[in-house]
Scaffold this motif. Structure first.
Motif, mmCIF file in Angstrom:
data_model
loop_
_atom_site.group_PDB
_atom_site.id
_atom_site.type_symbol
_atom_site.label_atom_id
_atom_site.label_comp_id
_atom_site.label_asym_id
_atom_site.label_seq_id
_atom_site.Cartn_x
_atom_site.Cartn_y
_atom_site.Cartn_z
ATOM 1 N N ILE B 310 0.831 -1.212 0.000
ATOM 2 C CA ILE B 310 0.000 0.000 0.000
ATOM 3 C C ILE B 310 0.871 1.271 0.000
ATOM 4 O O ILE B 310 0.397 2.358 -0.330
ATOM 5 C CB ILE B 310 -0.972 0.009 1.212
ATOM 6 N N PRO B 313 0.737 3.753 -3.413
ATOM 7 C CA PRO B 313 -0.477 4.564 -3.609
ATOM 8 C C PRO B 313 -0.785 5.453 -2.406
ATOM 9 O O PRO B 313 -1.320 6.556 -2.577
ATOM 10 C CB PRO B 313 -1.581 3.518 -3.839
ATOM 11 N N PHE B 314 -0.429 4.982 -1.218
ATOM 12 C CA PHE B 314 -0.680 5.778 -0.006
ATOM 13 C C PHE B 314 0.144 7.061 -0.041
ATOM 14 O O PHE B 314 -0.375 8.152 0.235
ATOM 15 C CB PHE B 314 -0.330 4.940 1.234
ATOM 16 N N ILE B 316 1.261 8.545 -2.643
ATOM 17 C CA ILE B 316 0.759 9.400 -3.736
ATOM 18 C C ILE B 316 -0.444 10.219 -3.265
ATOM 19 O O ILE B 316 -0.462 11.446 -3.390
ATOM 20 C CB ILE B 316 0.403 8.528 -4.976
ATOM 21 N N ILE B 317 -1.436 9.524 -2.706
ATOM 22 C CA ILE B 317 -2.657 10.245 -2.306
ATOM 23 C C ILE B 317 -2.372 11.187 -1.143
ATOM 24 O O ILE B 317 -2.805 12.349 -1.138
ATOM 25 C CB ILE B 317 -3.791 9.246 -1.977
ATOM 26 N N LEU B 318 -1.593 10.698 -0.168
ATOM 27 C CA LEU B 318 -1.265 11.558 0.982
ATOM 28 C C LEU B 318 -0.463 12.775 0.521
ATOM 29 O O LEU B 318 -0.700 13.897 0.993
ATOM 30 C CB LEU B 318 -0.461 10.742 2.011
ATOM 31 N N ILE B 320 -0.582 14.303 -2.325
ATOM 32 C CA ILE B 320 -1.472 15.279 -2.991
ATOM 33 C C ILE B 320 -2.314 16.008 -1.947
ATOM 34 O O ILE B 320 -2.502 17.231 -2.021
ATOM 35 C CB ILE B 320 -2.370 14.560 -4.030
ATOM 36 N N ILE B 321 -2.800 15.261 -0.939
ATOM 37 C CA ILE B 321 -3.634 15.895 0.099
ATOM 38 C C ILE B 321 -2.818 16.924 0.879
ATOM 39 O O ILE B 321 -3.300 18.024 1.178
ATOM 40 C CB ILE B 321 -4.217 14.810 1.046
ATOM 41 N N LEU B 322 -1.572 16.580 1.206
ATOM 42 C CA LEU B 322 -0.756 17.461 2.049
ATOM 43 C C LEU B 322 -0.238 18.698 1.324
ATOM 44 O O LEU B 322 0.162 19.675 1.953
ATOM 45 C CB LEU B 322 0.422 16.681 2.624
ATOM 46 N N LYS B 323 -0.222 18.659 0.005
ATOM 47 C CA LYS B 323 0.289 19.819 -0.743
ATOM 48 C C LYS B 323 -0.690 20.970 -0.578
ATOM 49 O O LYS B 323 -1.872 20.865 -0.902
ATOM 50 C CB LYS B 323 0.431 19.430 -2.228
#
Lengths: 105, 816
Positions: B310, B313-314, B316-318, B320-323
């Protein structure tokens, strides 16, 4: 009338978004076969919610993170099962929606 | 000069970690094989590491060195072969050469991805800490790219066998640098690289090429125009494109003509509706193979650590969220990543599948019928970029020590998950259904056999025994390794050979049937028709009896019809011929008895007529005509009745047999190269059929030579000297390549197919101005296009060389 509907929708933001999320979870975990109608209806409602509630791309990515975690748990429990595959499809669509939202923002 | 050293010192100071990692990666391929072992087998094969010099001699022709000699250009290997041939003079060991080549691929693949992510993120960044984090994230991206399962997985073994793995990111990086800096040196370097690895830019490599470059170029255009908000250097790119086409003309031009030649394999694959529909069927059946979730959890194939899959992908998504502020570059990469995710999986909803299916109606798209394999490299490329960019977003929010801990953990994860690849277990694997490994130490005795075959003076073809289910040859090495791949004899000696069932078409089924019946007389007559004059028999039990119990000699096919073990094979060979002319260890070369030999070119003495019928497979075609009638008169040919009607009268063709007066016609011939033969005919005072036992193609033409063919040194005489064959001419370059341009060729309607596959010409005295003695040239006219293309390529290379030299001189002058 239009304003009334809008107000009702605004008040029901949490209910509607929770319903969408539960709908996605139900599609992944409980409904047996994959259905395009189900996926695109739910996705359509979610996209409409984005416009109505002015949801940010970040919100969609948080939703994606939850779907990823569901997919991961399913993957650990049942491997690349049908449920896991459905979660992967949802992750694909949510990431796509999130990226397009970010592009507009 | 001092300035250059300063630049290099600064570069090393900035990127020392990436350089260190790439050096470490370069060592990895040295763990794969023991010294002396080489993996050169398989469909594509990599014999160019073993013997590039002899391979060049047979790659410069349109005619394949296998079986009946079908057409298929392999010109694209020539630049790589030439460089390897030069390197081979310095590095004699194929093992070192192959390992260094693999090292280069791993290191360049890593560095290119590192460079791309560094370039995409590092633009306009001056803060030192951020720059360091960018470099760390770029290293993670490089690691992910090199150690992702598509590159390392067992069944693909992409990294050691497919050049796109490092060429894709390298070319992307060079184009990115050119577009962002407008410095022509990046473009010219890309052009030189593309020339060197021409095979990755040829029609054979069309699926990976068209999977990557269109998307890569669209990405770069969007990135430049909408994110960097710069103008594209269109003029330079157009110049580069023209140079690219010019440099590659030597292989693209023949491929282009092949594409638009009706009936060719390439033409059928691109434009034939029936073929397209067939591929849609294939696509539908392949849909079950890819798993959507496994594409996200890339490293899950390693079961012990699948729980950690995981991470990617984790992150990657994290990330994008943190930016805090959205990054357009990340969005663009993300969109391309999703596009390739769809292309590599296809089954994203039923509508998605239908859409994908409709893409197969686009001419040429059927090349992506194995979509899950052909798109995976471009998918992992964008996955790596997205991972690198988002990892930076995440790392940039962490304290320095956590950056180190986090990135070290991920690198450790990549290394552990790819450990079987690093230690060579996945690379030096067992041959399919065998106890032998793919890494072989070549047997010097086999090399002496190759030398001997090269020295054979005539043009007879060779049958390889034991015969396989496909077109593979098996050779055991000095270690527990074996070569299983397209025949080395065909590729390295210039003599066409029949290694298995597929090479023997249209006599494949017939050979098996007659072998099962042990009908040696008919087998020998069949060999004559196929121009088989030699048998190479490998009696090594290690290639048949125990070590290869099933593949490539399965019990349902080859073993069912052919001898079941080496003992039976020995008897089988003895019944065919006892004339052993060479022996080295288990390898023996036999020549068929004089009475059984038919030369490559001969005059038919009897025409056996048959009625054409549809057959289920091209391998079974001879079943409709090959029969006992051939025993009556030697040098008989088979001709279908409808073709017979076009050259002889309908009344004559009603008969089953039409005798010809062949014994009064004398011919002598000589092979100039595999695409050109010179023939001297005398005593031709009546019509006759001249047979040329090579796969029928309309581009084989007979020219009436105005120049007299010189008297040739005799290699073999057949039928009491009626047919004489001269020594093979082995010169690669034919100084008279275009001599036939001014010569008159025989009319098209005289060119016929005989024996189910071979070329023949029905020649009447009137076609030759009623002369009885004359000289002919049989030529594959398609070869001319290669020479024209080579000329264009040489001119383009010269132009590029001059341009690069001029700009280098200008730059040095400017610096001084």
């Amino acid at each position: 009338m239009r304003k009334k509907v809008f107000n009702v929708l605004q008040q029901g933001k949490q209910v509607i978004l929770t319903t969408i999320f539960l709908g996605i979870c139900a599609d992944i975990l409980f409904l047996k076969e994959s259905s395009d109608i189900r996926i695109f209806t739910l996705l359509g409602i979610y996209i409409a919610s984005i416009f109505i509630y002015k949801l940010s791309g970040r919100f969609t990515f948080i939703l994606s993170l939850f779907v990823l975690i569901i997919m991961y748990i399913e993957f650990l429990l049942s491997g690349a099962s049908e449920n896991t595959e459905k979660a992967a499809v949802w992750l694909f669509f949510l990431m796509g929606v999130g990226l397009v939202q970010q592009l507009k923002e | 000069m001092d300035r250059y050293f300063r630049v290099i010192r600064f570069f090393i100071k900035c990127h020392w970690l990436a350089l260190l990692v790439s050096c470490a990666l370069m060592v990895v391929p040295f763990f794969w094989f023991r010294p002396g072992e080489i993996d050169i087998g398989g469909d594509g094969g990599r014999l160019y590491f073993y013997d590039p010099v002899n391979l060049i001699k047979n790659s410069a022709y349109l005619v394949l060195p296998f079986g009946i000699g079908g057409l298929n250009s392999r010109f694209f290997y020539l630049p790589l072969l030439s460089v390897l041939a030069i390197l081979k003079q310095v590095i004699h060991s194929p093992y070192i050469l192959l390992t260094l080549y693999n090292s280069m691929k791993v290191a360049v693949g890593f560095l290119a991805v590192y460079g791309i992510v560094n370039e995409l993120l590092g633009r306009n960044v001056t803060e030192k800490r951020t720059l360091i984090v960018i470099r760390v994230a770029s290293i993670l991206a490089g690691f992910f790219y090199i150690f992702n399962p598509a590159m390392t997985e067992n069944y693909v073994r992409a990294l050691p066998s497919q050049d796109q793995v490092f060429l894709n990111p390298l070319m992307f990086y060079l184009l990115l640098k050119y577009i962002t800096t407008s410095q022509f040196r990046f473009l010219s370097l890309g052009l030189f690289v593309s020339l060197f690895f021409s095979h990755s830019f040829s029609w054979t490599a069309a699926p990976p090429f068209f999977a990557f470059y269109p998307l890569g170029i669209i990405f770069l255009i969007v990135y430049t125009v909408f994110i960097l908000k710069r103008k594209m250097p269109w003029k330079g790119l157009l110049f580069g494109l023209l140079l690219f086409l010019g440099l590659h003309a030597f292989h693209l031009l023949p491929e282009f003509f092949d594409l638009f030649s009706p009936g060719s394999t390439t033409n059928t694959r691109v434009f034939d509706n029936a073929y397209m529909l067939e591929q849609i069927g294939y696509f539908s059946s392949a849909l079950a193979i890819p798993k959507l979730s496994l594409r996200w959890f890339a490293h899950s194939v390693y079961s012990q650590i699948s729980w950690a899959s995981i991470i990617i992908p984790f992150v990657i998504i994290l990330g994008i969220i943190l930016k805090k502020k959205y990054d357009k570059t990340a969005i663009l990469i993300g969109l391309f990543f999703l596009l390739t995710y769809y292309l590599v999986n296809a089954k994203i909803t039923n509508i998605g599948i239908d859409l994908y299916r409709s893409l197969f109606y686009i001419p040429g798209f059927s090349m992506f019928r194995n979509f899950y394999g052909q798109w995976q490299f471009v998918y992992y490329f964008f996955y790596s970029l997205l991972f690198g960019v988002t990892a930076f977003f995440l790392l940039n929010r962490l304290k320095h020590k956590y950056v180190i801990i986090f990135s070290s953990t991920i690198v450790l994860y990549f290394i552990v998950s790819s450990w079987q690849f690093i230690n060579g277990q996945l690379v030096n694997q067992l041959n399919v259904q065998s106890t032998t490994r793919v890494g072989i130490v070549m047997d010097p005795k086999f090399e002496t056999v190759l030398d001997y075959i090269r020295s054979l003076p005539n043009d007879g073809k060779i049958l390889l025994l034991p015969s396989t289910d496909y077109d593979y040859q098996v050779v055991h090495g000095l270690n527990n390794g074996a070569f299983v791949g397209r025949s080395m004899i065909g590729q390295l000696t210039g003599k066409k050979d029949f290694a298995g069932y597929q090479d023997l078409a249209p006599f494949s089924d017939m050979f098996w049937k007659l072998s099962r019946e042990r009908n040696y007389d008919l087998i020998k007559l069949m060999f004559g028709i196929l121009n088989i004059q030699y048998i190479f028999y490998n009696s090594d039990p290690l290639i048949y009896d125990g070590t290869f119990p099933e593949y490539p000699y399965s019990t349902s096919y080859a073993r069912k019809y052919l001898p079941k073990n080496q003992k039976e094979y020995k008897e089988f060979v003895d019944h065919l011929t006892t004339n052993k002319i060479f022996e080295a260890g288990p390898y023996g070369i036999y020549r068929l008895e004089e009475k059984d030999l038919l030369p490559h070119i001969y005059v038919a003495s009897n025409v056996l007529i048959y009625d054409e019928k549809p057959v289920s497979s091209p391998y079974a075609k001879s079943n409709i005509f090959f029969d006992d009638r051939i025993k009556k008169v030697f040098r008989s040919i088979y001709l279908d009745r409808s073709t017979c009607n076009t050259i002889l009268s309908v009344t004559i063709c009603q008969r089953n047999e039409v005798p010809q007066g062949a014994n009064r016609i004398y011919i002598q011939f000589q092979r100039i190269n595999p695409t050109k033969y010179k023939v001297k005919v005398s005593g031709a005072n009546h019509p006759y059929v001249l047979v040329f036992s090579e796969a029928f193609h309309e581009k084989w033409k007979v020219f009436f030579s105005s120049k007299e063919v010189p008297i040739i040194s005799l290699a073999t005489a057949y039928f009491n000297g009626e047919i004489r064959e001269g020594n093979i001419n082995n010169n690669i370059f034919d100084r008279n390549a275009f001599e036939t341009l001014s010569m008159k060729s025989l009319p098209e309607n005289t060119h016929i197919k005989v024996n189910g596959y071979a070329n023949a010409w029905y020649i009447k005295p009137t076609d030759m101005d009623n002369k009885e003695t004359y000289d002919l040239i049989i030529e594959m006219t398609g070869q001319r296009i290669f020479w024209i293309g080579t000329f264009i390529s040489a001119a383009s290379l010269m132009l590029l060389g001059i341009y690069v030299c001029r700009s280098s001189i200008n730059r040095i002058r400017h610096t001084l």
